[in-house]
Design a protein around this motif. Sequence first.
Motif, PDB file in Angstrom:
ATOM      1  N   LEU A 672       0.834  -1.288  -0.064  1.00  0.00           N
ATOM      2  CA  LEU A 672       0.048   0.113  -0.042  1.00  0.00           C
ATOM      3  C   LEU A 672       0.786   1.397   0.092  1.00  0.00           C
ATOM      4  O   LEU A 672       0.475   2.142  -0.839  1.00  0.00           O
ATOM      5  N   LEU A 673       2.007   1.139   0.812  1.00  0.00           N
ATOM      6  CA  LEU A 673       2.684   2.504   1.196  1.00  0.00           C
ATOM      7  C   LEU A 673       3.611   2.779  -0.274  1.00  0.00           C
ATOM      8  O   LEU A 673       3.844   3.713  -0.802  1.00  0.00           O
ATOM      9  N   ARG A 674       4.324   1.541  -0.887  1.00  0.00           N
ATOM     10  CA  ARG A 674       5.132   1.798  -1.922  1.00  0.00           C
ATOM     11  C   ARG A 674       4.649   1.675  -3.314  1.00  0.00           C
ATOM     12  O   ARG A 674       5.001   2.123  -4.324  1.00  0.00           O
ATOM     13  N   ILE A 681      -4.247   4.839   3.683  1.00  0.00           N
ATOM     14  CA  ILE A 681      -4.651   3.510   3.565  1.00  0.00           C
ATOM     15  C   ILE A 681      -3.726   2.449   4.256  1.00  0.00           C
ATOM     16  O   ILE A 681      -4.041   1.560   5.084  1.00  0.00           O
ATOM     17  N   ALA A 682      -2.626   2.734   4.038  1.00  0.00           N
ATOM     18  CA  ALA A 682      -1.393   1.980   4.632  1.00  0.00           C
ATOM     19  C   ALA A 682      -1.220   2.177   6.397  1.00  0.00           C
ATOM     20  O   ALA A 682      -1.121   1.402   6.983  1.00  0.00           O
ATOM     21  N   ARG A 683      -1.559   3.625   6.525  1.00  0.00           N
ATOM     22  CA  ARG A 683      -1.594   3.755   7.968  1.00  0.00           C
ATOM     23  C   ARG A 683      -2.714   2.892   8.712  1.00  0.00           C
ATOM     24  O   ARG A 683      -2.507   2.563   9.761  1.00  0.00           O
ATOM     25  N   GLU A 684      -4.006   2.980   8.080  1.00  0.00           N
ATOM     26  CA  GLU A 684      -5.036   2.203   8.783  1.00  0.00           C
ATOM     27  C   GLU A 684      -4.737   0.904   8.666  1.00  0.00           C
ATOM     28  O   GLU A 684      -5.097   0.286   9.822  1.00  0.00           O
ATOM     29  N   SER A 685      -4.134   0.200   7.810  1.00  0.00           N
ATOM     30  CA  SER A 685      -3.696  -1.151   7.767  1.00  0.00           C
ATOM     31  C   SER A 685      -2.730  -1.456   8.946  1.00  0.00           C
ATOM     32  O   SER A 685      -2.828  -2.499   9.633  1.00  0.00           O
ATOM     33  N   ALA A 686      -1.842  -0.475   9.002  1.00  0.00           N
ATOM     34  CA  ALA A 686      -0.768  -0.576  10.103  1.00  0.00           C
ATOM     35  C   ALA A 686      -1.401  -0.526  11.557  1.00  0.00           C
ATOM     36  O   ALA A 686      -0.834  -1.411  12.582  1.00  0.00           O
ATOM     37  N   ARG A 687      -2.311   0.443  11.714  1.00  0.00           N
ATOM     38  CA  ARG A 687      -3.041   0.562  13.066  1.00  0.00           C
ATOM     39  C   ARG A 687      -3.845  -0.619  13.386  1.00  0.00           C
ATOM     40  O   ARG A 687      -3.748  -1.140  14.513  1.00  0.00           O
ATOM     41  N   ALA A 688      -4.449  -1.308  12.396  1.00  0.00           N
ATOM     42  CA  ALA A 688      -5.159  -2.503  12.667  1.00  0.00           C
ATOM     43  C   ALA A 688      -4.356  -3.664  12.804  1.00  0.00           C
ATOM     44  O   ALA A 688      -4.733  -4.566  13.698  1.00  0.00           O
ATOM     45  N   ALA A 689      -3.270  -3.605  12.212  1.00  0.00           N
ATOM     46  CA  ALA A 689      -2.097  -4.664  12.677  1.00  0.00           C
ATOM     47  C   ALA A 689      -1.604  -4.575  13.910  1.00  0.00           C
ATOM     48  O   ALA A 689      -1.666  -5.695  14.406  1.00  0.00           O
ATOM     49  N   VAL A 690      -1.474  -3.232  14.413  1.00  0.00           N
ATOM     50  CA  VAL A 690      -0.853  -3.318  15.817  1.00  0.00           C
ATOM     51  C   VAL A 690      -1.692  -3.560  16.758  1.00  0.00           C
ATOM     52  O   VAL A 690      -1.537  -4.119  17.927  1.00  0.00           O
ATOM     53  N   GLU A 691      -3.123  -3.212  16.282  1.00  0.00           N
ATOM     54  CA  GLU A 691      -4.003  -3.667  17.426  1.00  0.00           C
ATOM     55  C   GLU A 691      -4.379  -5.188  17.589  1.00  0.00           C
ATOM     56  O   GLU A 691      -4.528  -6.053  18.445  1.00  0.00           O
TER      57      GLU A 691
END
Length: 901
Positions: A672-674, A681-691
Amino acid sequence: MSRPAFLDQEPPPGYISGIGRGATGFTTSADTGSLQPGFTIENGEESDDNLAGEIGDEGAILASGKNRDKEDEEADQIYEEIERKLQRRKVLKEEAVSEAENQSYEIKSKFSDLKRSLSSISAEQWEALPEVGDITRRNKRTRLYEQQQQRTYAVPDSVIAGSIARASPTNFQSISESRDQLLSSQLDSLLPKHEIEFNAEEATEILKNDQHVQIADIRKGRQILASLRRTQPNSSNSWIASARLEEQATNYTMAKKLIIEGCKHAPKSEDIWLESIRIHKLTSEGAKMCKVIVAESLKYNPGSEKLWIQAENLENSIDVVSRKRILMRAIEAIPSSASLWKRLVDLETNQDDVSKILTKAIELCPTEWDFWLTLINSSEYKDAKTLLNRARKALNGNYQVWITAAKLEERENSTIDSSKISKLMDKAFKETEKSTTTISRTTWLEEAIKAEEEGFRNTCRAIVNSLLSSEINQDNPEENLVTWFQDAETLASKESVEAANYIHQFIVETNPHSINSWKELFSFLKNSSNRNLDTLFNYYKRSIELNPKVEVLHLMYAKDLWQLAGNIVEARKVLNAASHGLENNEEVWFARIKLEIKSGNFEQALSISSKMIKAIPTSSDRVWYKHIHLVRCMNNREQNPNYEGQILALLESGLDSFPESPRLHLQKIQVLLRDLRKPDIARESARAAVEKLPSIVELWILLSHIDEQHLNILIKARSVLDTAILKNPTSDKLWTAKIQLERRNKDFVAARQLVNKGLKAFPKSSRIWIEYLSLIPKMSHRKTAFLDALKSTENSPEILLGIGVFFWLDSKHSKAKSWFERALSNDRNSGECWGWLFNFMKSYGKQQEKENLINSFESHYEEINKGDIWNSTNKDITNFEKTPKEILELVSKVLISKYST
């Protein structure tokens, strides 16, 4: 100005010039006279009148005790105490003297009666009294006297060489003692016979052991030896020594005369005849006289092997007939002499005559194996077998008989079944076990080497197999593996590759399911000096036949076909066959994909990868990760218009199968990022992943990175790391990320505070120590911190590399190189160690050093998996088709650019 009147007057008593102004440092009685004012001495006596008259008022004051203070009283007390002590010491001394005198008187009184009785001793008794020796320092004088009596002699090399040849040490102490006795004894011509006390036996022994010692005094030597000859006229040693003495004195006429006379006195001594031959060879008579001597000697010593050999040597070397005739006569006299038979065989050129001589020789010398072997090798197959049977009976337990039998069978029939030869060797081991002679395993291995050198490979293999079979432990067959592998290494170092190969073959045959044994065999065959790939591949086939379900054997076989033989087609066949037998084995699938990628068949690689996803979708998250990575790389090569939907669908499918896979979550965020350039969207995916996976610190770091670098929200980036640290308080990686964030944003005060806190929490963290060292502004201040970092981290490779980087940045490149090499030797899997060392070689190293580094890197490329910069560069989809050398070049450039800013 007029002269002062006081200069012409007498100075007052006790006057010292300049004393009032401190011009003098001290005074003596010569300056002041008496210690008391007015005190004088005339003619050695005190003048009482002058004393009484000249004291005056001052003396009266002192006498009356006026003007005396406390110090004067203390001084008087001290003087009185000293005086009392001196008086007491004097009294004690007088008492001691008096007591000693009394004791002396008592001792004298005790012996007074004995003294009076001495008057009755006669003159004869006085004369019979022994002399009273002076025992003062007696031991020292005795030792000095013994040292003076010692003598040393220069011993020539001939004595030492002779003692070595005799295999008995020369007794130099005995030589010295006997020499002293010989040289100190009186000669017969100077003393009557009844006064001669000569130890002839001891002298004979010393002369025998020291025949070649030079005699310094020729005259005394002659006298001594003459005495010895008269004492023991039948001893050959004295005559030999006498002749050699004259030889040393260059008196060859007397030497010959003495040795001839000695031969008459000791005709049955072969030594004296041999000495006579040696001496006469040096004279003008030469060989002619020597022939006469040897003929005479053989009349008295017909059983002397040495004399017969001398007789043969005296003949002309070309006159073979005469030499044979002498040897035949010698054999008649000594029929059991093996050396004479050997010389006769060597002179014979006709093969039939040689066979006849050997036949007779083994009859008379049945235990001489060389005769049997020579005759067997020169005989026909049938006769040789008969001879071997006879030899086996005559030489019971001789292992060489069986080895020769095996070689004979192999020589006569090159296609013989190896089992037949193996049976012969098994019998050999059984026979030797029954015999009293023990044959070491080293001897057997040497025989195997010899058989290989002679071209008897089946015999070599039979020896190896029989030896190892006799050592095998039935309860634990792998117990001897270490010893056997060491034997194989030893044989290979001696260039006995076949024998070493047979050891490995035996190991894998007796341990067919031991994968380590097969690996050792493959390694040996690949590193052999005369590597044979056909042999190697045949063993691979055999190992796979015996272990079809072991994927490592298939993979090794395919890899060696590809890399050693360059046969990609055969390698592909091996892997395809393996995939049918091991259809659920992901390692085989990965090997197939890698082979196609390395050979440039990217479409084929993607096709196999797609089949892998369908065949084993739930095998592991690595299967999905590898497939998605390949799809990304293919899209980078050729843009796919449906790439976004396709890649997201693959990511969702993979996460559906492995929802808690960190690598798949990280891969999705990277896509998503590169790839898709969608940071929100990449940040949302990362936030969901850390949760979902709060313990995965890499997800937190990536989320913070998105906030800082892509969304420019520094507060959120700090907050993410703070939250991550709260949830993962034992992670030094998060502390490092937070320190680096502050450094990137130039807040060095906060960075130093975080470093100090981090070191307290993680004193052994290499990452935080590197950050701590980076925040020290001066190199001179860093050096003491280097020691602390090394001590705290126990010389971790990261710190070693970091110190090298600091020296590099300080332009001390030679020092940097030494630290890079230390880091690399400690961790060869670190890509950044390779990168920094390559930077040095590229700028300052020699071309050969650079090439050696690249070759070593390429051989370790598959194992290198450490280093943030290395992993990000190596896994970057834009570097998909780059070679290992190109990847190393990129890593080195990234390292330079990172640390130069």
